[in-house]
Write a protein that holds these residues in place. Structure first.
Motif, PDB file in Angstrom:
ATOM      1  N   ALA A 400      39.603  25.307  23.393  1.00  0.00           N
ATOM      2  CA  ALA A 400      40.688  24.780  22.563  1.00  0.00           C
ATOM      3  C   ALA A 400      41.077  25.308  21.298  1.00  0.00           C
ATOM      4  CB  ALA A 400      40.425  23.373  22.675  1.00  0.00           C
ATOM      5  N   ALA A 401      39.908  25.600  20.518  1.00  0.00           N
ATOM      6  CA  ALA A 401      40.114  26.350  19.164  1.00  0.00           C
ATOM      7  C   ALA A 401      40.633  27.769  19.051  1.00  0.00           C
ATOM      8  CB  ALA A 401      38.709  26.229  18.176  1.00  0.00           C
ATOM      9  N   SER A 402      40.168  28.381  20.184  1.00  0.00           N
ATOM     10  CA  SER A 402      40.520  29.781  20.002  1.00  0.00           C
ATOM     11  C   SER A 402      41.903  29.953  20.911  1.00  0.00           C
ATOM     12  CB  SER A 402      39.841  30.546  20.945  1.00  0.00           C
ATOM     13  OG  SER A 402      40.164  31.732  21.080  1.00  0.00           O
ATOM     14  N   ASP A 403      42.085  29.315  22.026  1.00  0.00           N
ATOM     15  CA  ASP A 403      43.348  29.754  22.975  1.00  0.00           C
ATOM     16  C   ASP A 403      44.493  28.803  22.466  1.00  0.00           C
ATOM     17  OD1 ASP A 403      41.429  31.341  23.950  1.00  0.00           O
ATOM     18  OD2 ASP A 403      41.687  30.544  26.023  1.00  0.00           O
ATOM     19  N   VAL A 404      44.454  27.524  21.868  1.00  0.00           N
ATOM     20  CA  VAL A 404      45.423  26.754  21.739  1.00  0.00           C
ATOM     21  C   VAL A 404      45.558  26.673  20.051  1.00  0.00           C
ATOM     22  CG1 VAL A 404      46.347  24.140  21.909  1.00  0.00           C
ATOM     23  CG2 VAL A 404      44.660  25.470  23.737  1.00  0.00           C
ATOM     24  N   LEU A 405      44.503  26.532  19.383  1.00  0.00           N
ATOM     25  CA  LEU A 405      44.742  26.134  17.918  1.00  0.00           C
ATOM     26  C   LEU A 405      44.882  27.742  17.183  1.00  0.00           C
ATOM     27  CD1 LEU A 405      42.385  23.122  17.380  1.00  0.00           C
ATOM     28  CD2 LEU A 405      44.943  23.191  17.931  1.00  0.00           C
ATOM     29  N   GLY A 406      44.493  28.743  17.919  1.00  0.00           N
ATOM     30  CA  GLY A 406      44.635  29.853  17.228  1.00  0.00           C
ATOM     31  C   GLY A 406      43.578  30.441  16.360  1.00  0.00           C
ATOM     32  N   HIS A 407      42.253  29.773  16.190  1.00  0.00           N
ATOM     33  CA  HIS A 407      41.288  30.158  15.767  1.00  0.00           C
ATOM     34  C   HIS A 407      40.753  31.386  15.970  1.00  0.00           C
ATOM     35  CE1 HIS A 407      40.094  25.702  14.180  1.00  0.00           C
ATOM     36  NE2 HIS A 407      41.527  25.923  14.106  1.00  0.00           N
ATOM     37  N   ASP A 408      40.421  32.379  14.847  1.00  0.00           N
ATOM     38  CA  ASP A 408      39.803  33.567  15.124  1.00  0.00           C
ATOM     39  C   ASP A 408      38.078  33.461  15.216  1.00  0.00           C
ATOM     40  OD1 ASP A 408      39.481  36.306  15.353  1.00  0.00           O
ATOM     41  OD2 ASP A 408      39.673  36.734  13.024  1.00  0.00           O
ATOM     42  N   ILE A 409      38.052  33.121  16.484  1.00  0.00           N
ATOM     43  CA  ILE A 409      36.527  32.847  16.961  1.00  0.00           C
ATOM     44  C   ILE A 409      36.319  33.455  18.340  1.00  0.00           C
ATOM     45  CG2 ILE A 409      35.964  31.101  15.672  1.00  0.00           C
ATOM     46  CD1 ILE A 409      36.621  29.385  18.117  1.00  0.00           C
ATOM     47  N   GLN A 410      34.957  33.839  18.571  1.00  0.00           N
ATOM     48  CA  GLN A 410      34.568  34.300  19.863  1.00  0.00           C
ATOM     49  C   GLN A 410      34.504  32.963  20.615  1.00  0.00           C
ATOM     50  OE1 GLN A 410      34.845  36.103  22.441  1.00  0.00           O
ATOM     51  NE2 GLN A 410      33.976  38.093  21.595  1.00  0.00           N
ATOM     52  N   ALA A 411      35.218  32.832  21.863  1.00  0.00           N
ATOM     53  CA  ALA A 411      35.302  31.445  22.666  1.00  0.00           C
ATOM     54  C   ALA A 411      34.700  31.859  23.790  1.00  0.00           C
ATOM     55  CB  ALA A 411      36.514  30.904  22.273  1.00  0.00           C
ATOM     56  N   GLN A 412      34.741  33.105  24.486  1.00  0.00           N
ATOM     57  CA  GLN A 412      34.445  32.995  25.995  1.00  0.00           C
ATOM     58  C   GLN A 412      33.574  34.422  26.010  1.00  0.00           C
ATOM     59  OE1 GLN A 412      37.703  34.642  28.501  1.00  0.00           O
ATOM     60  NE2 GLN A 412      38.586  34.733  26.497  1.00  0.00           N
ATOM     61  N   GLY A 413      32.662  34.216  27.111  1.00  0.00           N
ATOM     62  CA  GLY A 413      31.638  35.377  27.219  1.00  0.00           C
ATOM     63  C   GLY A 413      32.264  36.450  27.763  1.00  0.00           C
ATOM     64  N   PRO A 414      31.485  37.645  28.075  1.00  0.00           N
ATOM     65  CA  PRO A 414      32.003  38.988  28.763  1.00  0.00           C
ATOM     66  C   PRO A 414      32.914  38.627  29.688  1.00  0.00           C
ATOM     67  CG  PRO A 414      29.737  38.824  27.814  1.00  0.00           C
ATOM     68  CD  PRO A 414      29.819  37.795  27.712  1.00  0.00           C
ATOM     69  N   VAL A 415      33.848  39.629  30.046  1.00  0.00           N
ATOM     70  CA  VAL A 415      34.717  39.372  31.122  1.00  0.00           C
ATOM     71  C   VAL A 415      35.104  40.862  31.561  1.00  0.00           C
ATOM     72  CG1 VAL A 415      37.181  38.925  32.038  1.00  0.00           C
ATOM     73  CG2 VAL A 415      36.158  37.228  30.204  1.00  0.00           C
ATOM     74  N   MET A 416      34.891  41.070  32.972  1.00  0.00           N
ATOM     75  CA  MET A 416      34.925  42.491  33.412  1.00  0.00           C
ATOM     76  C   MET A 416      36.423  42.868  33.307  1.00  0.00           C
ATOM     77  SD  MET A 416      36.326  44.305  36.218  1.00  0.00           S
ATOM     78  CE  MET A 416      36.349  43.182  37.446  1.00  0.00           C
ATOM     79  N   LYS A 417      36.395  44.314  32.681  1.00  0.00           N
ATOM     80  CA  LYS A 417      37.645  44.818  32.548  1.00  0.00           C
ATOM     81  C   LYS A 417      38.119  45.999  33.523  1.00  0.00           C
ATOM     82  CE  LYS A 417      37.746  47.239  28.864  1.00  0.00           C
ATOM     83  NZ  LYS A 417      38.013  47.561  27.255  1.00  0.00           N
ATOM     84  N   ALA A 418      36.900  46.649  33.828  1.00  0.00           N
ATOM     85  CA  ALA A 418      37.124  47.642  34.639  1.00  0.00           C
ATOM     86  C   ALA A 418      35.729  48.117  35.084  1.00  0.00           C
ATOM     87  CB  ALA A 418      38.012  48.841  33.951  1.00  0.00           C
ATOM     88  N   VAL A 419      35.938  48.924  36.293  1.00  0.00           N
ATOM     89  CA  VAL A 419      34.556  49.237  37.029  1.00  0.00           C
ATOM     90  C   VAL A 419      34.962  50.801  37.214  1.00  0.00           C
ATOM     91  CG1 VAL A 419      32.940  49.278  38.793  1.00  0.00           C
ATOM     92  CG2 VAL A 419      33.797  47.186  37.807  1.00  0.00           C
ATOM     93  N   GLU A 420      34.084  51.786  36.680  1.00  0.00           N
ATOM     94  CA  GLU A 420      34.365  53.276  36.860  1.00  0.00           C
ATOM     95  C   GLU A 420      33.207  53.755  37.874  1.00  0.00           C
ATOM     96  OE1 GLU A 420      33.819  57.032  33.831  1.00  0.00           O
ATOM     97  OE2 GLU A 420      33.419  54.916  33.028  1.00  0.00           O
ATOM     98  N   CYS A 421      33.432  54.338  38.969  1.00  0.00           N
ATOM     99  CA  CYS A 421      32.928  54.855  39.937  1.00  0.00           C
ATOM    100  C   CYS A 421      32.411  56.275  39.627  1.00  0.00           C
ATOM    101  CB  CYS A 421      33.675  55.062  41.141  1.00  0.00           C
ATOM    102  SG  CYS A 421      34.033  53.109  41.724  1.00  0.00           S
ATOM    103  N   LYS A 422      31.075  56.451  39.165  1.00  0.00           N
ATOM    104  CA  LYS A 422      30.462  57.708  39.081  1.00  0.00           C
ATOM    105  C   LYS A 422      29.803  58.257  40.485  1.00  0.00           C
ATOM    106  CE  LYS A 422      30.951  57.765  34.644  1.00  0.00           C
ATOM    107  NZ  LYS A 422      31.631  58.652  33.644  1.00  0.00           N
TER     108      LYS A 422
END
Length: 511
Positions: A400-422
């Motif tokens: 709520a503080a981050s996404d709604v009130l705009g506080h500059d804080i780390q409010a969520q854990g790691p989220v998968m962005k991409a998977v690279e196939c080797k």
């Protein structure tokens, strides 16, 4: 002509004397039930105030040096919009007046952050059963609660039973959320608590969602034709209180009628958004609409995500706010799996478990102004109502503080962005991954890989900056990954803030 006119005057006079007309003229001046002494009004947004009065009469609302008027329509309804207000700890009076009626004065009103907290038993879960949350009560100074009385109605109600009190909510999640939100925002916090154990998503749906959700249309058609059920509900409502446990359970497992009595009367009360902790009732089947037991006739797991998005859109329409924020609590770890599908235990990546419901819940993020709290590291393998509620509330407040009130804080854990196939490994790239690490200093756990055969094997995982590198001696060329995709996975991957990585899968194999 003259005779006719005199006759009409005579009839009108008789009607006046007999009291048959002025039902409208004598209509009581009221303000909507969410407005009582001790209320918290939403800051920094227009604030609707509404109620009933005689049709055609002018109603004036005064608050914080504002004065707004409206004329009651032909149905006797009026509404004014107060201009946005700054937060204030100073208690003030809101007055409502109309000619010929006693003044309504509501005292001790504050302005701050207002949230509706709703759902089923894990939202209802009492604060007294969570000692670490209960210990924070003495430090909570400016939290107020409007607790909506639990009941049902066949039609949408304009009023509900409840009043604002200068007390914290009894819900462990709602209190924890309010406590940490007050700490982050430094403003009064108002919680409107409207929840009931065992209730499905469909219990909180207005009837007209039948226009966009086919299975709900089927449910409502069946409910309307079920005279036995409707008669039993009516008998319970007309009978003695308190209800027996069986009566209570029977009512709360119905569709639509909780919304009618416990949510519709709240709209469009000024609030920042809605915290939603629900989903367990909809996990009794993968594909939904079971015939037995009767209370499992709902969306099921796989339809839940799209149904939930339709529900969010409809609520925003009800409140007239496209930016009404929804904070969703992901279902935590729980080991039970559904019969009839793949098994393999609480850590199986293919079992018909709550992993699929979490994937459905994450579909909420398809819509703007939504957040999903990750609880994959919480919960209990056998207890559907775990006691670790404090971190749930704290993470809700962070979002709520981050996404709604705009506080500059780390409010969520790691989220998968991409998977690279080797050639023989996969590299998983994360966002929100500053300081990516494991809680226990060991290799990351709960990663599984597969190729086109869809045979999932545990992966060997190692950290590489803000990435995790996966390989397996049993999968020569891995193509897909599932992380924490199980009923109760054993997880240890977190970021610098100690927040857990979100579960995910990259395949599109059918369950």
């Amino acid at each position: 002509m003259e005779t006719s006119f005199l006759m009409k005057k005579t009839v009108f006079a008789l009607v006046l004397v007999s009291g048959l007309i002025p039902e409208i003229a004598r209509a009581e001046l009221t303000v909507a039930s969410p407005f009582t002494d001790n209320a918290v009004l939403q800051r920094d947004l227009p604030v609707p105030v509404w109620g009933n009065a005689a049709a055609g009469t002018t109603v004036t609302v005064k608050f914080a040096e504002q004065k707004k008027s409206a004329v009651a329509n032909s149905d006797g309804r009026w509404k004014v919009m107060l201009d946005s207000l700054p937060a204030s700890f100073d208690p003030r009076i809101l007055s409502v007046t109309s000619p010929g009626h006693p003044r309504i004065e509501l005292s001790n009103l504050l302005v701050g952050e207002v949230w509706i907290c709703s759902g089923q038993s894990n939202m209802q879960f009492p604060l007294d059963r969570v000692p670490e949350a209960k210990a924070l009560i003495p430090k909570a100074k400016h939290i107020r609660t409007f607790n909506v009385k639990r009941t049902v109605a066949f039609a949408e109600q304009d009023t509900c039973e409840g009043e604002w009190v200068e007390q914290h909510p009894d819900s462990a999640v709602a209190f924890s959320f309010a406590y940490f939100l007050e700490e982050a925002a430094d403003v009064p916090v108002g919680i409107i608590l409207t929840c009931w154990g065992s209730s499905s998503l469909e219990a909180w749906m207005p009837r007209d969602i039948t226009e966009t959700v086919p299975h709900f249309r089927t449910m409502i058609d069946e409910f309307d034709a079920d005279t036995k059920t409707r008669n039993r509900i009516a008998a319970i409502l007309e009978g003695p209180r308190p209800w027996s446990r069986g009566e209570d359970i029977f009512l709360r497992r119905q569709s639509n009628i909780l919304y009618n009595a416990m949510m519709h009367p709240l709209a469009p009360y000024g609030c920042r958004g809605l915290v939603w902790y629900q989903g367990e009732r909809n996990t009794q089947s993968m594909f939904g609409m079971l015939t037995e037991p009767w209370f499992s006739r709902n969306s099921g797991i796989l339809k839940y995500g799209d149904t939930f998005k339709a529900w969010v859109r409809r609520y925003r329409k009800e409140w007239g706010r496209d930016d009404l924020h929804f904070l969703v609590v992901m279902l935590p770890g729980y080991g039970k799996t559904l019969p009839g599908g793949p098994q393999g235990g609480a850590e199986s990546p293919v079992a018909h478990s709550w992993a699929w419901m979490r994937e459905s819940q994450l579909k909420a993020l398809d819509l703007p102004h939504t957040s999903v709290v990750n609880t994959i590291d919480l919960g209990h393998i056998k207890n559907i109502r775990p006691t670790d509620k404090l971190p749930v509330g704290k993470r809700l407040a962070l979002l709520a503080a981050s996404d709604v009130l705009g506080h500059d804080i780390q409010a969520q854990g790691p989220v998968m962005k991409a998977v690279e196939c080797k050639v023989n490994r996969l590299v998983v790239h994360f966002e929100h991954a500053e300081g990516l690490k494991t809680r226990d200093g060991k290799a990351p756990t709960a990663f599984w890989v597969a190729d086109e055969s869809a045979q999932w094997m545990k992966a060997d995982a190692e950290l590489s900056g803000e990435c995790v590198v996966l390989s397996s001696t049993e999968v020569a060329k891995p193509l897909y990954v599932r992380y924490a995709f199980a009923g109760k996975p054993s997880v240890n991957l977190v970021n610098e803030a100690g927040l857990p990585a979100y579960p995910f899968r990259t395949d599109i194999f059918d369950p």
